[in-house]
Scaffold this active site. Structure first.
Site, PDB file in Angstrom:
ATOM      1  CG  HIS A  37      38.060  42.558  37.801  1.00 25.51           C
ATOM      2  ND1 HIS A  37      38.251  43.275  38.957  1.00 25.51           N
ATOM      3  CD2 HIS A  37      36.820  42.888  37.346  1.00 25.51           C
ATOM      4  CE1 HIS A  37      37.193  44.020  39.190  1.00 25.51           C
ATOM      5  NE2 HIS A  37      36.302  43.810  38.240  1.00 25.51           N
ATOM      6  CD  GLN A  61      27.654  50.653  35.092  1.00 25.91           C
ATOM      7  OE1 GLN A  61      27.938  50.547  33.890  1.00 25.91           O
ATOM      8  NE2 GLN A  61      27.889  49.678  35.963  1.00 25.91           N
ATOM      9  CB  SER A 188      35.827  47.332  42.324  1.00 25.94           C
ATOM     10  OG  SER A 188      36.293  46.565  41.237  1.00 25.94           O
TER      11      SER A 188
END
Length: 282
Positions: A37, A61, A188
């Site tokens: 990121h 999502q 993540s």
């Protein structure tokens, strides 16, 4: 360090930059930030006058409520990492109510059939959720450019199709997969892995690299059989799918064609955590 939770406050803040025709870079994330990121932020900082990062675990999502509940949320730590990189980066960290109001549902989108392949087939409605949140974020931030990693390669193509099909005035920048020194794609979701499982997960990239080498001489069927056999012989992992697809259309390939690029897409579980990776094969 500016952290906004209300979209009206962020819109007000960015209005001056927009009036002054400054370029705005947006890095959409769901938080639990890692070096991948931060590399997107670094590229945005180089290419834009203003950089915004959104941190929002988007409920529309997720087609698995348990996966949504377990997704890591580390806002305080994320903000610290961003401030250490550059305190001028603007953080947008809204609640679901702030983004969706009382109607937390996805809109329906057409992505030229890309949404029916691989992740779209495995996770019904997922890409409608992606299209919904990206459209909302673009409407709020009005970015000149937006940055996405190639680890979610299908998502990258979906967002490029969204921009083209719905005439959104933002340039989409795809950035290379950021990997650990041992090859594991940064994600993540890695936060949910034990140290032992994280070490074992280098198996994914090792297998993809071997498939890439084999692709030079073997047929597509042979490469797929090789990967599937590797997973059969590794009790730590459950393979969801390995597909070889045309890089442009994401249609699963049966035979090789000249002048086409092919990419291998891999999804597997370890310790109940769903990990994805991909590699350009030729």
């Amino acid at each position: 360090m500016s952290v906004y939770h209300k979209k009206s406050n962020l819109i007000s803040y960015l209005s001056t930059s927009i009036k002054e025709h400054k370029t705005i870079g947006l890095v959409p994330t769901m938080g639990a930030l890692h070096q991948g990121h931060l590399s997107l932020l670094e590229q945005s900082l180089k290419e834009n006058d203003v950089t915004v990062i959104s941190i929002f675990v988007n409920p529309t999502q997720f087609n698995n409520a348990d996966d949504l509940a377990k997704y890591p949320r580390t806002l305080e730590r994320d903000v610290k990492k961003i401030a250490e990189l550059d305190p001028n980066i603007i953080v947008f960290a809204p609640t679901a109510d702030e983004v969706y109001g009382n109607n937390v549902t996805a809109e329906n989108y057409s992505f030229n059939g890309l949404e029916n392949q691989m992740e779209g087939a495995a996770r019904p409605g997922h890409f409608d959720g992606v299209g919904t949140i990206i459209t909302k974020l673009f409407d709020i931030v009005k970015p000149t450019k937006a940055y996405f990693g190639e680890k979610d390669f299908q998502q990258l193509l979906i967002i490029k199709a969204l921009v083209k099909n719905y005439h959104l005035p933002t340039e989409i920048i795809g950035c290379p997969i950021y990997r650990e020194s041992d090859g594991l794609a940064m994600s993540s979701r890695n936060e949910r892995l034990s140290a032992q499982a994280k070490t074992k997960s280098t198996f994914l990239f090792q297998t993809l690299t071997e498939a890439q080498n084999l692709f030079k001489t073997a047929t597509i069927a042979e490469v797929k059989a090789f990967v599937e056999n590797k997973f059969k012989n590794n009790a730590d992992f459950e393979l969801e799918y390995f597909e070889i697809a045309d890089q442009e259309t994401l249609i699963t390939a049966q035979t090789k064609e000249a002048n086409k690029k092919y990419r291998g897409f891999l999804v597997a579980y370890i310790e109940g955590v769903r990990l994805i990776d991909n590699i350009l094969l030729n």
